[in-house]
Structures are given as C-alpha cells and as structure tokens.
Design an enzyme around this catalytic site. Structure first.
Site, short mmCIF file in Angstrom:
data_model
loop_
_atom_site.label_atom_id
_atom_site.label_comp_id
_atom_site.label_asym_id
_atom_site.label_seq_id
_atom_site.Cartn_x
_atom_site.Cartn_y
_atom_site.Cartn_z
N LYS A 144 22.52 38.33 -44.67
CA LYS A 144 23.14 39.51 -45.26
C LYS A 144 24.59 39.58 -44.81
CE LYS A 144 21.74 43.18 -47.68
NZ LYS A 144 20.54 43.25 -48.52
N1 GLU Z 1 20.70 42.66 -52.20
C1 GLU Z 1 19.41 42.39 -52.78
C2 GLU Z 1 18.32 42.61 -51.74
O1 GLU Z 1 18.48 43.34 -50.79
C3 GLU Z 1 19.34 41.05 -53.47
C4 GLU Z 1 19.61 39.86 -52.61
C5 GLU Z 1 19.71 38.56 -53.39
O2 GLU Z 1 19.56 38.58 -54.60
O3 GLU Z 1 19.94 37.53 -52.74
O4 GLU Z 1 17.23 42.12 -51.88
#
Ligand code: GLU
Length: 410
Positions: A102
C-alpha cells in the site's frame, strides 16, 4: 487503537486458531520493506510544497505485491503499514497470485488543483519508480486517487522503464484499463450481500440497507443492491445522511453525483440531522467510507443484523467483540471489498496478454472469484465455529504460510 495494532489483533486471533508458532507469526507480520520519501512539487503560484509519500511492501510470497495509493490527510506510516498487510490477506483470501502493499501521501487532494495533483503524483513516482513494477509491486487507486492519477503514474514510470501498462491498474478504459474496474469493488460488495442474505434465509426485499459513503465503492454497491431488490433506505456522504424508509431512488442519486460534487443539494429524500447512519434501524449496514468508524462507543447501538465491511478497517477490535457478543454477523473487509483488487488482477492479466475482455467476462469472473471465496470462508467459519473475520484470516494465513514454506525462508 492504531490501525496496525488492530490488524495484528485480527491476525493473532486466526493464528491462535491455527496454533501458528511465534516465529512464523513474526515472519508473516513483519513488512518486507517500508519506504518514506520526500514529495516536492511546484504549486500553481510558483511556490514549492513538500509532502511525505509512503510505500509499504508487506509480503510477496504468493506473487508480486499489490495495493492502492491513498491521498488523504490521515495517511501516515502506521496506516499504510496496516493497509499493506490487509492487502496480503485480501489477495490470499480470494486466491489471487499476489502479495500485499500500500502507499500514499498524507494530503487532502481537494485542496490542490488538478495540475498540482499531477505534479505531486509525478514527483512521487520519481522517488519510488525503481521499487514498483509489473513483476514486483503494482499500485492501484484507493481513497483520494482515481483513473487520472493512475494514468499520470504510468506515464511517469514509463519515462524511466519504457512501455508497460501492467505497472499499475485502475487505468482509464481508453488507456489499457479493464472494463468494469470502476464498479468492481461496489459490485463485489453487492454480490457478497446477496450471498449472505441467502445463507441466512432472508429475502433481499426485506433487507433494509444503510450505506455510509457514496463515493466509488458506496455508490456502486447501492446501485447493485437496489437493482437486486434491496431497499436502500439510507446513504450518507460528507454533505449529510439521506433517508427514505421505503427505499431511496438510487438510480436517480447515482445520476445526480455524476453531475455534482457528491450528494450536496440532492432533495428527493429526507435529510437526517445529527442522527448517526451507523445506528439506524436496518437489517444490513455497509460502512463504505473511512476506517475505524465502528468503535466501542457506538457498537452497542448498532441495530443491523449484518455488517458488510466495504471500507478497509471500519471496525475496531473492541467493537468487533461487542458485535460478536450481540450475534451481529460481520463480513470482513478482506473478503467484502476484494472485488476491486480482483478486477485489478484481470486488468493486469489483460495488459500482459495484450488481449481485452468484454464487460460480461469481467463480471462473470468477478462473481465466480468472490462467490468461491465466500463459500470457503463460510465453510471455515462453520467448521471452526469462529466468526467470519477469523475464518477469512485463517484461510489467508494458511495460504501465505504455505507459500512461505514452499519458497524457503532466506
Ligand atoms: N485500493 C483497493 C483495495 O484496497 C484496490 C487495490 C488494487 O486494486 O490493487 O483493495
């Protein structure tokens, strides 16, 4: 409780069930890499702003690391660390060949012009381009970022490394994005609601639903659910809570937000003042906004029988205990909102194969992936007599542990 501490708490609950030794717990919890970088860029008035950007790469035993980029004032290293580990468990529970990561910047993007957000994004890429890539770590949208930010990210990254759209997902459909990516998280939440209601012997028509947040996730979940005959009686965004005991006209509200900045000014519903959406008299509650909203302070007042966690980390561990004691069923974030990363995976696959899927195919495969994961978590919960959250973490931990053992430890 800080976000990472809360995630660790859920991890240990599942690890206890699995009788996982301490050394394995430590290995699985500790992030592989954490990066903080300076993000300096020029404002429209010529002055320079300096922000801090983060990328935490938690685990790659099951594949390249995957996870969104968040632009929000609440972003700090602790939050990004927690969200990175949630991505590891999320990709594992739906069995995508990915690990977890993240990133983000502690900033309110609404306080900046579009051009400034572009320069901010490019400055961030300049700092982290060498640690992300289609085989190592693939970013995506999250709170405060969108397909445009993904486009700038890709463009800047390709200046260093050459053409490779699979470096990031959630791109515009015109620029190697996947059809159905935008609706995917909300659609997945809706699919989970349909499955859960069926399992509990309830009927969609009799499942009054309240949704906190009418952004990308909340609005698409509301749309899916109202089309599936759920009366969506309340939705909220920063402008307030909109209520209709017979069910809101979600199609109309959805059209409204396409032409306005959120729901502010929408007047075809009762506007609740001071009443908390989270404690309304409904059957199904869907927090689809920020983390840490269901806490010790309000968990005892929740009237819903089911909670589906569309947001990441909406329930803190103290609240989770209270909800369990009150037999309120919580479908956890790592399963409930996995639709987004699932379609991100489909986008990455399409980019790598230079082949485009139809929207129908994306929806079908999303439905199959989420439904299989739901059945697995449900079975585990029945077999081990544990709540769905612990069951979901148990499945994820087993998969990550197995991959770690197969790969060796060094
Ligand atoms: N931000 C989204 C999540 O928390 C998607 C992450 C992604 O598609 O890699 O799952």
């Amino acid at each position: 409780m800080r976000a990472f501490e809360a995630t660790q708490h859920y991890f240990h609950q599942a690890a206890d069930q699995l009788q996982m030794p301490d050394w394995m717990r430590k290995l699985l919890i500790t992030p592989k890499r954490e990066v903080s970088v300076q993000v300096a860029f020029e404002r429209d008035n010529g002055s320079i702003d300096t922000l801090v950007g983060y990328r935490v790469q938690h685990d790659n035993s099951r594949g390249p690391m995957k996870g969104g980029l968040r632009y929000h004032p609440g972003v700090d290293l602790d939050e990004v660390r927690a969200l990175a580990s949630l991505m590891t468990w999320k990709t594992a529970v739906v069995d995508l060949p990915y690990g977890g990561a993240k990133g983000g910047i502690g900033v309110d993007p609404k306080a900046y012009s579009r051009k400034e957000v572009e320069r901010m994004t490019r400055a961030f890429v300049d700092q982290i381009h060498d640690i992300v890539g289609p085989d190592t770590d693939i970013p995506a949208p999250d709170m405060g970022t969108n397909f445009e930010v993904m486009s700038w990210f890709r463009n800047q990254w390709e200046k260093y490394h050459g053409f490779n759209p699979a470096v990031i997902t959630g791109k515009p459909v015109e620029e190697y994005g996947a059809r159905g990516r935008e609706e995917a998280t909300g659609r997945g939440v809706g699919t989970m609601a349909v499955k859960l209601v069926k399992r509990l012997g309830m009927r969609p028509e009799a499942t009054r639903t309240a949704i906190q947040g009418f952004g990308n996730v909340g609005s698409h979940a509301a749309k899916f659910l109202s089309e599936a005959a759920f009366p969506v009686v309340a939705v909220s965004d920063v402008s307030g809570t909109y209520y209709n005991p017979k069910g809101l006209d979600i199609a109309e509200m959805f059209r409204y937000i396409l032409n306005h900045q959120g729901l502010s000014g929408y007047n075809n519903a009762e506007i609740l003042n001071g009443e908390d959406l989270l404690t309304l008299d409904v059957e199904l509650l869907i927090p689809a906004a920020l983390g840490d909203v269901i806490t010790k302070a309000n968990a005892k007042d929740v009237k819903a029988k089911m909670i589906i966690e569309a947001a990441n980390g909406p329930t803190d561990p103290d609240a989770d205990l209270i909800l369990n004691d009150r037999d309120i069923i919580v479908l956890p974030d790592i399963l409930a909102n996995a639709g987004g990363v699932t379609v991100s995976y489909f986008e990455w696959v399409q980019n790598r194969q230079h082949y485009r899927w139809s929207l129908d195919r994306v929806r079908q495969e999303l439905d199959r992936t989420m439904s299989d994961a739901f059945e697995g978590v449900w079975q585990q919960s029945q077999e081990s007599k544990v709540p769905l959250r612990t069951a979901a973490f148990m499945i994820a931990l087993k998969r990550v542990q197995k991959a770690t053992e197969l790969a060796g430890y060094s």
